[in-house]
Design a protein around this motif. Structure first.
Motif, PDB file in Angstrom:
ATOM      1  N   ASP A  29       0.827  -1.204   0.000  1.00  0.00           N
ATOM      2  CA  ASP A  29       0.000   0.000   0.000  1.00  0.00           C
ATOM      3  C   ASP A  29       0.864   1.258   0.000  1.00  0.00           C
ATOM      4  OD1 ASP A  29       0.900   0.362   2.612  1.00  0.00           O
ATOM      5  OD2 ASP A  29      -0.886  -0.537   3.498  1.00  0.00           O
ATOM      6  N   ARG A  30       0.215   2.410   0.182  1.00  0.00           N
ATOM      7  CA  ARG A  30       0.922   3.692   0.113  1.00  0.00           C
ATOM      8  C   ARG A  30       1.940   3.876   1.238  1.00  0.00           C
ATOM      9  NH1 ARG A  30      -4.244   5.329  -1.836  1.00  0.00           N
ATOM     10  NH2 ARG A  30      -4.120   6.323  -3.895  1.00  0.00           N
ATOM     11  N   GLN A  87       5.568   3.841  -0.063  1.00  0.00           N
ATOM     12  CA  GLN A  87       6.000   4.744  -1.128  1.00  0.00           C
ATOM     13  C   GLN A  87       7.502   5.020  -0.986  1.00  0.00           C
ATOM     14  OE1 GLN A  87       4.555   6.068  -3.733  1.00  0.00           O
ATOM     15  NE2 GLN A  87       2.363   5.723  -3.410  1.00  0.00           N
ATOM     16  N   TYR A 100      -0.508   4.690  -7.315  1.00  0.00           N
ATOM     17  CA  TYR A 100      -0.145   6.060  -7.656  1.00  0.00           C
ATOM     18  C   TYR A 100      -0.606   7.011  -6.564  1.00  0.00           C
ATOM     19  CZ  TYR A 100       1.010   4.574 -12.406  1.00  0.00           C
ATOM     20  OH  TYR A 100       1.582   3.957 -13.496  1.00  0.00           O
ATOM     21  N   GLN A 101       0.187   8.036  -6.307  1.00  0.00           N
ATOM     22  CA  GLN A 101      -0.187   9.041  -5.326  1.00  0.00           C
ATOM     23  C   GLN A 101      -1.129  10.062  -5.953  1.00  0.00           C
ATOM     24  OE1 GLN A 101       3.903  10.168  -4.002  1.00  0.00           O
ATOM     25  NE2 GLN A 101       3.067   9.849  -1.957  1.00  0.00           N
ATOM     26  N   GLY A 102      -1.892  10.702  -5.095  1.00  0.00           N
ATOM     27  CA  GLY A 102      -2.810  11.739  -5.567  1.00  0.00           C
ATOM     28  C   GLY A 102      -4.254  11.403  -5.260  1.00  0.00           C
ATOM     29  N   ARG A 103      -5.076  12.450  -5.252  1.00  0.00           N
ATOM     30  CA  ARG A 103      -6.500  12.252  -5.005  1.00  0.00           C
ATOM     31  C   ARG A 103      -7.160  11.576  -6.197  1.00  0.00           C
ATOM     32  NH1 ARG A 103      -8.752  17.760  -2.017  1.00  0.00           N
ATOM     33  NH2 ARG A 103      -7.366  17.647  -0.193  1.00  0.00           N
ATOM     34  N   LYS A 148      -4.522   5.872 -14.456  1.00  0.00           N
ATOM     35  CA  LYS A 148      -3.977   5.665 -13.111  1.00  0.00           C
ATOM     36  C   LYS A 148      -5.073   5.233 -12.141  1.00  0.00           C
ATOM     37  CE  LYS A 148       0.042   8.687 -13.441  1.00  0.00           C
ATOM     38  NZ  LYS A 148       0.779   9.845 -12.849  1.00  0.00           N
ATOM     39  N   ASN A 204      -4.869   1.879  -9.879  1.00  0.00           N
ATOM     40  CA  ASN A 204      -5.065   1.896  -8.427  1.00  0.00           C
ATOM     41  C   ASN A 204      -6.223   1.002  -7.998  1.00  0.00           C
ATOM     42  OD1 ASN A 204      -2.973   3.668  -8.216  1.00  0.00           O
ATOM     43  ND2 ASN A 204      -4.138   5.338  -7.299  1.00  0.00           N
TER      44      ASN A 204
END
Length: 227
Positions: free
Chosen positions: A149-150, A153, A163-166, A174, A178
């Motif tokens: 998971d995140r 990172q 991938y990061q981000g909202r 992406k 995810n």
């Protein structure tokens, strides 16, 4: 009238599989020991063979050998709850908002438990814990594809993270990646649930120095019964 000295028939007898005693060690009844375990040494039991190993060897050798035969593995961290007061900050997990011990769990593609790391204070982040145990390096050197998971990172190597981000700002491609990634990782939660299905690990009230031994004993029992 003098009290009777005979043993009460209601007194509980020790279970045939043994019990966890002082220091987190497991005391076995010799006639009912699970295959692949003895009084002093942990065994990892695999379908092919079992041999004596130490916790450090379990990461770099035995587990990597087993994991290399899998399509991929899932790496996740979980918190074992402990009874501590607010002053015990090293054991407080900001993510879970409670005190506990961080353990790293490796599961196969079907959510079956393969390995559990030694316990670290709950304030330690997952990626730091994985690096401390040498998990990331070992998985990368063995070329084992790993979903995480995140919290991992920046691990790089063969560790795959979302991938990061909202969600609202990510491109459609992406988002699809995810979404697929989350479905794969969800299977790994079964390994965490398997670990916490042992009542002993739901809330630990012993010294924190004993928790690693208790977790290792539970892992050995689980692998022995699953073999």
């Amino acid at each position: 009238m003098a009290a009777s000295t005979s043993r009460s028939p209601c007194r509980r007898r020790p279970p045939p599989w043994g019990r966890v005693g002082a220091g987190g060690t497991t005391r076995w009844n010799n006639s009912h020991k699970p295959a692949g375990t003895n009084r002093s040494t942990s065994f990892v039991v695999t379908p092919s063979a079992s041999r004596k190993i130490t916790p450090n060897e379990m990461t770099s050798k035995q587990v990597m050998t087993v994991a290399a035969n899998k399509a991929f593995v899932i790496l996740d961290g979980t918190l074992l709850h402990i009874d501590r007061i607010a002053a015990d900050r090293p054991y407080y997990s900001g993510k879970h908002k409670r005190h506990g011990m961080n353990v790293q769990v490796i599961a196969d593609a079907f959510g079956r438990l393969l390995w559990v790391s030694p316990a670290l204070p709950g304030a330690v982040h997952d990626i730091k814990a994985a690096r401390t145990h040498g998990i990331i390096e070992a998985l990368t050197q063995a070329g084992i594809r790993t979903w995480a998971d995140r919290g991992y990172q920046g691990a790089r190597g063969t560790i795959r993270v979302p991938y990061q981000g909202r969600w609202s700002t990510l491109p459609a491609g992406k988002r699809a990646v995810n979404s697929s990634h989350a479905k794969i990782r969800a299977v790994g939660e079964q390994a965490n649930a398997t670990l916490k299905s042992w009542r002993l690990l739901r809330k630990l009230r012993c010294s924190t120095v004993r928790i690693t031994d208790i977790v290792k004993a539970v892992l050995v029992l689980r692998l022995a019964t699953a073999a």
